[in-house]
Scaffold this motif. Structure first.
Motif, PDB file in Angstrom:
ATOM      1  N   ALA A  30       0.799  -1.111   0.032  1.00 32.05           N
ATOM      2  CA  ALA A  30       0.039  -0.012   0.016  1.00 32.05           C
ATOM      3  C   ALA A  30       1.030   1.476  -0.019  1.00 32.05           C
ATOM      4  CB  ALA A  30      -0.863   0.117   1.294  1.00 32.05           C
ATOM      5  N   GLY A  31       0.469   2.308  -0.729  1.00 32.41           N
ATOM      6  CA  GLY A  31       1.297   3.566  -0.901  1.00 32.41           C
ATOM      7  C   GLY A  31       0.811   4.315   0.265  1.00 32.41           C
ATOM      8  N   ARG A  32      -0.464   4.718   0.268  1.00 35.13           N
ATOM      9  CA  ARG A  32      -0.849   5.604   1.183  1.00 35.13           C
ATOM     10  C   ARG A  32      -2.262   4.781   1.895  1.00 35.13           C
ATOM     11  NH1 ARG A  32      -1.009  11.647  -1.722  1.00 35.13           N
ATOM     12  NH2 ARG A  32       1.211  11.730  -1.924  1.00 35.13           N
ATOM     13  N   LEU A  33      -2.403   5.255   3.333  1.00 33.71           N
ATOM     14  CA  LEU A  33      -3.505   4.652   3.864  1.00 33.71           C
ATOM     15  C   LEU A  33      -4.163   5.656   4.840  1.00 33.71           C
ATOM     16  CD1 LEU A  33      -1.445   1.383   5.356  1.00 33.71           C
ATOM     17  CD2 LEU A  33      -3.153   1.355   3.450  1.00 33.71           C
ATOM     18  N   ARG A  34      -5.487   5.447   4.778  1.00 33.11           N
ATOM     19  CA  ARG A  34      -6.229   6.483   5.830  1.00 33.11           C
ATOM     20  C   ARG A  34      -6.269   5.897   7.381  1.00 33.11           C
ATOM     21  NH1 ARG A  34      -9.850  10.083   3.849  1.00 33.11           N
ATOM     22  NH2 ARG A  34     -10.008  10.195   1.535  1.00 33.11           N
ATOM     23  N   LEU A  35      -6.410   6.678   8.309  1.00 33.77           N
ATOM     24  CA  LEU A  35      -6.200   6.119   9.588  1.00 33.77           C
ATOM     25  C   LEU A  35      -7.058   5.034   9.881  1.00 33.77           C
ATOM     26  CD1 LEU A  35      -5.099   6.812  12.240  1.00 33.77           C
ATOM     27  CD2 LEU A  35      -7.171   8.215  12.890  1.00 33.77           C
ATOM     28  N   SER A  36      -8.313   4.979   9.401  1.00 32.81           N
ATOM     29  CA  SER A  36      -9.135   3.623   9.669  1.00 32.81           C
ATOM     30  C   SER A  36      -8.389   2.476   9.116  1.00 32.81           C
ATOM     31  CB  SER A  36     -10.293   3.976   9.174  1.00 32.81           C
ATOM     32  OG  SER A  36     -10.296   4.301   7.674  1.00 32.81           O
ATOM     33  N   GLU A  37      -7.749   2.528   7.885  1.00 33.33           N
ATOM     34  CA  GLU A  37      -7.122   1.317   7.261  1.00 33.33           C
ATOM     35  C   GLU A  37      -5.879   1.313   8.068  1.00 33.33           C
ATOM     36  OE1 GLU A  37      -6.769  -1.560   4.303  1.00 33.33           O
ATOM     37  OE2 GLU A  37      -8.277  -0.578   5.505  1.00 33.33           O
ATOM     38  N   LEU A  38      -5.111   1.934   8.458  1.00 31.58           N
ATOM     39  CA  LEU A  38      -3.900   1.945   9.343  1.00 31.58           C
ATOM     40  C   LEU A  38      -3.909   1.317  10.508  1.00 31.58           C
ATOM     41  CD1 LEU A  38      -0.835   2.643   8.869  1.00 31.58           C
ATOM     42  CD2 LEU A  38      -1.353   4.759   9.949  1.00 31.58           C
ATOM     43  N   SER A  39      -5.181   1.578  11.203  1.00 31.29           N
ATOM     44  CA  SER A  39      -5.427   1.049  12.470  1.00 31.29           C
ATOM     45  C   SER A  39      -5.957  -0.448  12.218  1.00 31.29           C
ATOM     46  CB  SER A  39      -6.658   1.836  12.966  1.00 31.29           C
ATOM     47  OG  SER A  39      -7.204   0.956  14.022  1.00 31.29           O
ATOM     48  N   ARG A  40      -6.756  -0.834  11.113  1.00 33.39           N
ATOM     49  CA  ARG A  40      -7.404  -2.021  10.987  1.00 33.39           C
ATOM     50  C   ARG A  40      -6.195  -3.180  10.491  1.00 33.39           C
ATOM     51  NH1 ARG A  40      -8.409  -5.434   6.722  1.00 33.39           N
ATOM     52  NH2 ARG A  40      -7.756  -4.059   5.232  1.00 33.39           N
ATOM     53  N   ARG A  41      -5.126  -2.607   9.852  1.00 37.86           N
ATOM     54  CA  ARG A  41      -4.318  -3.488   9.086  1.00 37.86           C
ATOM     55  C   ARG A  41      -3.225  -3.582  10.254  1.00 37.86           C
ATOM     56  NH1 ARG A  41      -2.364  -2.729   2.986  1.00 37.86           N
ATOM     57  NH2 ARG A  41      -4.233  -2.392   2.166  1.00 37.86           N
ATOM     58  N   SER A  42      -2.827  -2.477  11.212  1.00 39.40           N
ATOM     59  CA  SER A  42      -1.983  -2.928  12.359  1.00 39.40           C
ATOM     60  C   SER A  42      -2.556  -3.476  13.571  1.00 39.40           C
ATOM     61  CB  SER A  42      -1.449  -1.474  12.754  1.00 39.40           C
ATOM     62  OG  SER A  42      -2.486  -0.777  13.162  1.00 39.40           O
ATOM     63  N   GLY A  43      -3.874  -3.426  13.739  1.00 39.06           N
ATOM     64  CA  GLY A  43      -4.312  -4.005  14.706  1.00 39.06           C
ATOM     65  C   GLY A  43      -4.553  -2.972  16.221  1.00 39.06           C
ATOM     66  N   VAL A  44      -3.792  -1.773  16.005  1.00 36.55           N
ATOM     67  CA  VAL A  44      -3.826  -0.743  16.907  1.00 36.55           C
ATOM     68  C   VAL A  44      -5.094   0.036  16.851  1.00 36.55           C
ATOM     69  CG1 VAL A  44      -2.428   1.623  17.466  1.00 36.55           C
ATOM     70  CG2 VAL A  44      -1.033  -0.632  16.599  1.00 36.55           C
ATOM     71  N   PRO A  45      -5.667   0.094  18.285  1.00 37.86           N
ATOM     72  CA  PRO A  45      -6.907   0.917  18.170  1.00 37.86           C
ATOM     73  C   PRO A  45      -6.695   2.314  17.523  1.00 37.86           C
ATOM     74  CG  PRO A  45      -6.416  -0.329  20.287  1.00 37.86           C
ATOM     75  CD  PRO A  45      -5.164  -0.430  19.260  1.00 37.86           C
ATOM     76  N   LYS A  46      -7.905   2.891  16.968  1.00 34.76           N
ATOM     77  CA  LYS A  46      -7.628   4.089  16.067  1.00 34.76           C
ATOM     78  C   LYS A  46      -7.191   5.324  16.773  1.00 34.76           C
ATOM     79  CE  LYS A  46     -10.274   6.381  12.776  1.00 34.76           C
ATOM     80  NZ  LYS A  46     -11.890   6.614  12.107  1.00 34.76           N
ATOM     81  N   ALA A  47      -7.596   5.461  18.230  1.00 36.37           N
ATOM     82  CA  ALA A  47      -7.022   6.561  19.009  1.00 36.37           C
ATOM     83  C   ALA A  47      -5.531   6.455  19.228  1.00 36.37           C
ATOM     84  CB  ALA A  47      -7.761   6.455  20.174  1.00 36.37           C
ATOM     85  N   SER A  48      -4.993   5.350  19.713  1.00 36.80           N
ATOM     86  CA  SER A  48      -3.754   5.181  19.649  1.00 36.80           C
ATOM     87  C   SER A  48      -3.044   5.273  18.355  1.00 36.80           C
ATOM     88  CB  SER A  48      -3.498   3.742  20.321  1.00 36.80           C
ATOM     89  OG  SER A  48      -3.823   3.678  21.613  1.00 36.80           O
TER      90      SER A  48
END
Length: 276
Positions: A30-48
């Motif tokens: 992936a070249g660019r990720l939105r915060l929601s996708e970044l959270s989903r792919r990493s498993g890190v909660p969105k706020a963190s």
């Protein structure tokens, strides 16, 4: 492809572990990720994920563009300074350029990275720039010629192959290897012959031929050429590919010995100065 978040090799309760999970979210290409996708792919909660992403932006490890994030240029600069890969790439690049001139095929240099191959270098012309591969990118080892060559020579081959099979062999095309028995036969053949040939396992219409580059008694990289199927064959490409791999091996050995000797001289000078 999975990310490190799936492999449970990091500490999700630590700040550093979570930061690494965010960076690993980009490993699928992936070249660019939105915060929601970044959270989903990493498993890190969105706020963190948001707080850590902002910190990574300040460090230059991520760049932010509106609502999306991408890997920062500082990661590239740091990667260039990893000693082992820096020496290998410095030696290999001009030799790979010569091989490209001779074959007119995209030339790749890769190493094993868990279940994937990691591309350290790539030389390709405008007509054969493949979107599936790029410097710093990864592809499933079982699908690629470089991956099959490296798996075939891995000292822990049985364990690696078992882990691949347990996770499920990935499918990139209709001709990707999905049968563990077929994979094992291909690895045995590659180890015996000293090269691996992959036809349409990564991209329809394309083939790759790979050979090992010995970096030590049990350490290898793999060098490959990739082009339309009609342009890749053992008869046409293997001799030039092997000659280039051997030149890279000699160059790395000479450079490593030179650097070690220079470091030893510097240490002797330092000790002599300390005594005086």
């Amino acid at each position: 492809m999975g990310s490190y978040a799936d492999e449970e090799v990091l500490l999700p309760n630590s700040v550093l572990g979570k930061a690494q999970l965010l960076l690993a979210a980009f490993e699928s290409g992936a070249g660019r990720l939105r915060l929601s996708e970044l959270s989903r792919r990493s498993g890190v909660p969105k706020a963190s994920a948001y707080r850590l992403a902002q910190e990574l932006v300040r460090w230059g490890l991520l760049d932010r563009h509106g609502e999306t994030y991408e890997l920062g240029i500082r990661l590239f600069h740091l990667g260039q300074r990893v000693p082992a890969s820096a020496v290998l790439r410095t030696v290999a690049r001009p030799l790979m350029a010569d091989l490209f001139t001779r074959t007119r095929a995209a030339v790749h240099l890769a190493v094993l990275d868990a279940a994937h191959v990691l591309f350290l270098e790539k030389i390709a012309g405008e007509a054969n720039v493949l979107t599936h591969s790029y410097v710093g990118g990864r592809l499933p080892a079982s699908c690629t010629a470089t991956g099959q060559m490296l798996l075939a020579l891995a000292p822990d081959r049985p364990e690696r192959v078992a882990a691949l099979v347990d996770a499920g062999l990935p499918v990139l095309t209709a001709r990707s290897v999905t049968d563990p028995r077929v994979l094992e036969r291909r690895l045995s053949t590659a180890a015996r012959q000293g090269y691996a040939l992959e036809v349409e396992g990564v991209r329809a219409g394309y083939a790759s031929l790979a050979v090992p580059v010995a970096l030590g008694p049990t350490r290898y990289a793999a060098l490959s050429v990739t082009a339309p199927v009609a342009q890749v064959s053992v008869e046409r490409c293997l001799a030039a590919l092997k000659a280039t791999a051997e030149s890279i091996e000699r160059g790395v050995a000479q450079k490593t010995a030179y650097d070690a000797e220079r470091a030893e001289r510097a240490e002797r000078v330092r000790k002599a100065a300390a005594v005086s």
